[in-house]
Every structure is written in C-alpha cells, then in structure tokens.
Design a protein around this motif. Sequence first.
Motif, PDB file in Angstrom:
ATOM      1  N   HIS A  48     114.975   8.705 -11.113  1.00 25.60           N
ATOM      2  CA  HIS A  48     116.277   9.424 -10.902  1.00 25.60           C
ATOM      3  C   HIS A  48     116.124  10.731 -12.029  1.00 25.60           C
ATOM      4  CE1 HIS A  48     117.420   5.779  -8.972  1.00 25.60           C
ATOM      5  NE2 HIS A  48     118.418   6.500  -8.309  1.00 25.60           N
TER       6      HIS A  48
ATOM      7  N   TYR B 223     117.907  11.874 -14.366  1.00 27.13           N
ATOM      8  CA  TYR B 223     119.035  11.824 -15.453  1.00 27.13           C
ATOM      9  C   TYR B 223     118.914  12.648 -16.729  1.00 27.13           C
ATOM     10  CZ  TYR B 223     115.249   9.181 -18.335  1.00 27.13           C
ATOM     11  OH  TYR B 223     114.288   8.966 -18.862  1.00 27.13           O
TER      12      TYR B 223
ATOM     13  N   THR C 290     129.622  17.981 -14.629  1.00 27.41           N
ATOM     14  CA  THR C 290     129.491  17.976 -13.123  1.00 27.41           C
ATOM     15  C   THR C 290     129.423  16.639 -12.778  1.00 27.41           C
ATOM     16  OG1 THR C 290     128.479  20.173 -13.198  1.00 27.41           O
ATOM     17  CG2 THR C 290     128.333  18.848 -11.230  1.00 27.41           C
TER      18      THR C 290
ATOM     19  N   ARG D 121     128.440  13.631 -10.821  1.00 25.18           N
ATOM     20  CA  ARG D 121     127.098  13.179  -9.818  1.00 25.18           C
ATOM     21  C   ARG D 121     127.049  11.644  -9.465  1.00 25.18           C
ATOM     22  NH1 ARG D 121     125.515  16.849 -13.915  1.00 25.18           N
ATOM     23  NH2 ARG D 121     123.956  18.454 -13.153  1.00 25.18           N
ATOM     24  N   ASN D 122     126.466  11.518  -8.304  1.00 26.23           N
ATOM     25  CA  ASN D 122     126.315  10.225  -7.907  1.00 26.23           C
ATOM     26  C   ASN D 122     124.827   9.919  -7.804  1.00 26.23           C
ATOM     27  OD1 ASN D 122     125.454  10.886  -5.240  1.00 26.23           O
ATOM     28  ND2 ASN D 122     127.717  11.267  -4.745  1.00 26.23           N
TER      29      ASN D 122
ATOM     30  N   ASP E 236     122.668  11.985  -5.493  1.00 28.01           N
ATOM     31  CA  ASP E 236     122.391  13.271  -5.878  1.00 28.01           C
ATOM     32  C   ASP E 236     121.314  13.471  -6.861  1.00 28.01           C
ATOM     33  OD1 ASP E 236     124.619  14.228  -4.705  1.00 28.01           O
ATOM     34  OD2 ASP E 236     126.092  13.797  -6.541  1.00 28.01           O
ATOM     35  N   VAL E 237     120.908  12.462  -7.597  1.00 28.67           N
ATOM     36  CA  VAL E 237     119.708  12.649  -8.537  1.00 28.67           C
ATOM     37  C   VAL E 237     118.621  11.913  -8.196  1.00 28.67           C
ATOM     38  CG1 VAL E 237     121.429  13.496 -10.299  1.00 28.67           C
ATOM     39  CG2 VAL E 237     120.736  10.863 -10.028  1.00 28.67           C
TER      40      VAL E 237
ATOM     41  N   ASP F  14     117.525  20.545 -15.447  1.00 35.53           N
ATOM     42  CA  ASP F  14     117.208  18.982 -15.270  1.00 35.53           C
ATOM     43  C   ASP F  14     115.955  18.618 -14.720  1.00 35.53           C
ATOM     44  OD1 ASP F  14     119.816  18.530 -16.039  1.00 35.53           O
ATOM     45  OD2 ASP F  14     120.430  18.614 -13.877  1.00 35.53           O
TER      46      ASP F  14
END
Length: 566
Positions: free
Chosen positions: A172, A174, A184, A186-187, A190-191, A406
């Motif tokens: 992920h 993160y 923002t 995020r769920n 999304d990542v 990210d």
Amino acid sequence: MHHLKNIIFPALFLCFLTNASAQLADSGSEFLKPFKAKLAKSHKVEATPILPNIDNNDNNDINYIVPTRLVEVDYPDPKIRLKTYEKEPPPKHYGLYSKLGIGYPISPYVELSYHSNASDKIKYGLGFRHHSGRGNLDFQRFHNNEANLFATYYTNSVAIGGALGFNLDGVHFYGFNQNATDTTARNKEDVYQRFMNIRANIHAFNGKMTRGDFNYRGDLNFDIFNDRYQASEFTFAPKFGIEKFFGNQNKMPLKVDLGFHINNFSDSVSTDTSNSTRFLSYLHPTFGLKFGGTNAAFKAHLGTNLGLSEGQFFIFPDLELEASVLKGQLNIYGGWTGRIRTNTFHSLTDYNPFIVSTMNMRHTKWQEFYGGVRGNIQGIGYNIKVGYALTKDLPLFLNDSLSGYDRFTVLYDTVNIFNIKGSLDFNIIKDLHLLTTVGFNAYNTTAYSKAYHLPGLETNVALIYKLHFDRKNRNKNILRLKAEFFLNSGVPYFNEVTRQDEVLAGLFDFNFGASYYFTENIGVFVDVNNIINNKNQRWHRYQQIGFNAMVGAMIKFDTNPKKGRR
C-alpha cells in the motif's frame, strides 16, 4: 592459532567500523527490510534468473516488511576459503518441510514444501509460501504469496527439466501518512498496489561429466509481470553455455555463454512506443589460466562481453589477475570488467515497490576497475576490495510530484561510483560463526544533484551459535542462536517542502533469533527484529515497522529414508 585470531580479527574489524563511523555524521537510512551486503559476481551478463529451487532451510530469517534490495553494485565473489578449508558434512535431506508462525504486529506466516529424492532418474518438488502483515500506520500493510514446482529427468547422457512459479504480492502507498498537511480522505483501494508474476523455465544439461571434461547447459526463461495500474511486461530470455577444461592437475576452464533478452513493457499512459520492446544479445567467452607452485601461484581470468543492446553494439572487457602467496593466505587481485545490466519493471519494483507504473525503460551500461586482497589465514576468511565504476543509465528514485510525492519516479543518470567492500568470515570457536560485511559507495552524478535513494554505507554483523545437546545425533536437540547488528547510512532525497536535497536518518538496528529442535523432525523458533524500535525511512515518507517479533513451529520429515544423505 588462537593468538593470531585475536590479533587479526580486531584489527580488520576496527578498520571497518572506523570507515563506517566516518559516514554517520551527515547520513542515515531506515530500511523496510535491513540490507544484507553481498558480494556478487560481475563477470556475467544477467538475464532473467532461473527459477530457484524451493527452500526448505529452517534457518531462514523472517522479515516483516516489504523486501528492499540493494542496487546491483556487483563485483567478484570473495574467495575466502581454500579447498582444504574444513567443512561440516552435508545436511540430511528432508523431503517434507513446513514452517508455521504468527507475528506481532499481526503477521501470519505459512511455508510448505516437498522435495522428492527417491529416484536417481527424476527429481521433483513443489512449495507454497504466504506471509502478510501490517504496521501501526494507516494502510501500512503487505502480503506475499508464492507457489513453485519443478522437475528434472536424468537419462544416461542428458538431463531435461522445467520449473513453474507464481507470485501474488501486494503493498500500500502509505507514505502520505508522513505529511501532516495532507487531509485528503483515502480508502484501502485508493492506495493498494498488486503485483502478479508468472515465470517458467525449461532447461537441459549434461547430467554426468562427458568425455574430455566438457559441460553444456541451455535454458529458456519466460517471465510475465503486471500490476494493478495496467502496467504489464513480458520477458523471454534464452541462454546457452558450454564449458571445457584443459590440463591435468591445474585444469584451465574455457567457458562460452550466449544469451538473448527480449523485453516488452506497456502501460496505460505512455504514448511513446519506440522503446516498448527492447532486445539484448550477448556473447561472453572467458578463459582461465593457472600456473605456479604450492607456495606461490598466479591465475588469470581473460574474457570479454560483447553483443547488441537496443540497437547499439557494445564490447566490454572481463579481465582479472590474481597472485597467490603464502599458500593462499594472501591473494592480491585486480581487474577490469563490464557488462549490460538489464532493467525491467519486475526488477525495479522488486527493489522499490512504491514506484509509479509509467516509465521509460533503459538498460544500464556498467564498467568497473577494481583491486584488493583476499585469503584465508588459519580459518579466518577475508576480502577487502576497492573499485571505481563507470555507469550509464543507472536508475535513481526521486519522489514523484504528480503522485503527491507518495510514489517514486525512476530516473536515469550517468554516475561514477567509488566503492570499498570488506568481509570477514570465520569460526571463533567450534559452532560459533562470525560474518561481517561492510560496503561503502560514493556517487558522482551528472544530470542530477544527488543519487536519489541509493545507499552509501551498509554494514552487517552476524553472530551464529549452534549448541548440540545430543552428540551422537547432531540432527536433533539443536539450539541455534543468531544475533545481527546493522549500521547503515541514510539516502539522499528531495524535500518537497524546503525544495532542497536532504538526507534521511540512518539505521542502527539489532535483531535476534533462536530455534530449537526437540527431535530430529520437530522444532520451534522465535525471531525478534528491530529491537530498538527504529522507525526511520528507507524511502522518503515510508517509515519501517518498529519492533516486531514472530514465534512458530517447524516440522520436517525424510520422505525417502533409504536414500540417506544428499
């Protein structure tokens, strides 16, 4: 003998630590998985690797983070043991092996494998491994799933076989947790990043030594790799090799390797398709010379790497000279080597799983001048090497602005690298083994101001002790203890807030592991990693999981007791 060990080891080890400490003032790095410096061969052009055999070694270390690997700053293997070096007898073959564990933070581990050794005509095996875990940050989690199977059939003259493997891994993104201004929502989806890999190998080789000391091997390697963001890659890498030995006592090998590497990469964004398919071919002949007596001997490794890479012809030397004196206690060597190192989406995500899925693929041209000393003094193996490498299109990893910093963009630069490597390897006393490796790289970049996220100093000290409670049967009632110390400098990165190049903090880490077999077949283990709870970052914003541990059980059985040892 003991007095000599007491003098030599502290002197060499102090030299390594002095070099290490000089680098800590302005650098440091957190590692998702602690680096373990290795000395690797440089005189081969690497293509897609052969599918490895299933590992049923119960002493494997368990790590709880997404693996990170060293950039391939390759150089010849350390020859730190003589042929007369005393070795333990080969371990007993266990065809059925399983390892089950549970870790903190929540981290299940399952490993199962089966190897058949019942027939001299056919060898086969299969295996499965699952490892997943999570940290204390949002979305700081991963999973690794792997399945392998292989088989080889031996006739009177040739062996024919194949292997098939499958991986489904996930991480992920993160890194946004480290940005306090990022609000923002995020769920998990999304990542989330997922990597799928299907690989296959078909091979043939002479199962027995042929007349005239002649060996041969051919491999067809296939690799399919894709991710969740519509990036996909197909690699086809056939390679063939022959080996012929000349002479009676000092056998001199002539080797010829021929290989091809065809790679097709595509993604959902890039519109430039001119480099979507890359072709590499190489021919690598080498010849070894040996002459001299017992007290002093000389060896020469003479070869070249030549071929075609992405439409351009290349030729690199592969030369090494070595003078051995004092019956191998002191070996002075030097060389000049070069090759094309293949970069693929698969290899780059293995090194950094947080890269963006759109990129321009390039192979790396590599040349290195090196020299050093290596040998074995009364069981103390050592290797100290100094090198200077000239590279073109070396991958760098810059935190990507389009992804909110990210993820990481893969950049390429012409980089000169000054490196010092050192290793010590010996038994302090019976069943107490010490291994120390130190590596230092200084980068001189051309297009970019820093070698972003490439490691400088890497240090690994491991102490392993085996205690046998049953002297008659050394395969049971075994207590194995392992302590590891890591000292690594930080890596440079671009700070998006200050708009300046900075250096991440360093790693100072301790690990401890223990395993005990109650019987020859059943044992337990415990691993405690990152004891000092270091949460520094190997990749900008991606702090490692702090203190973590795992406990579990191991079971192994000899499925063919009549065959005995391997």
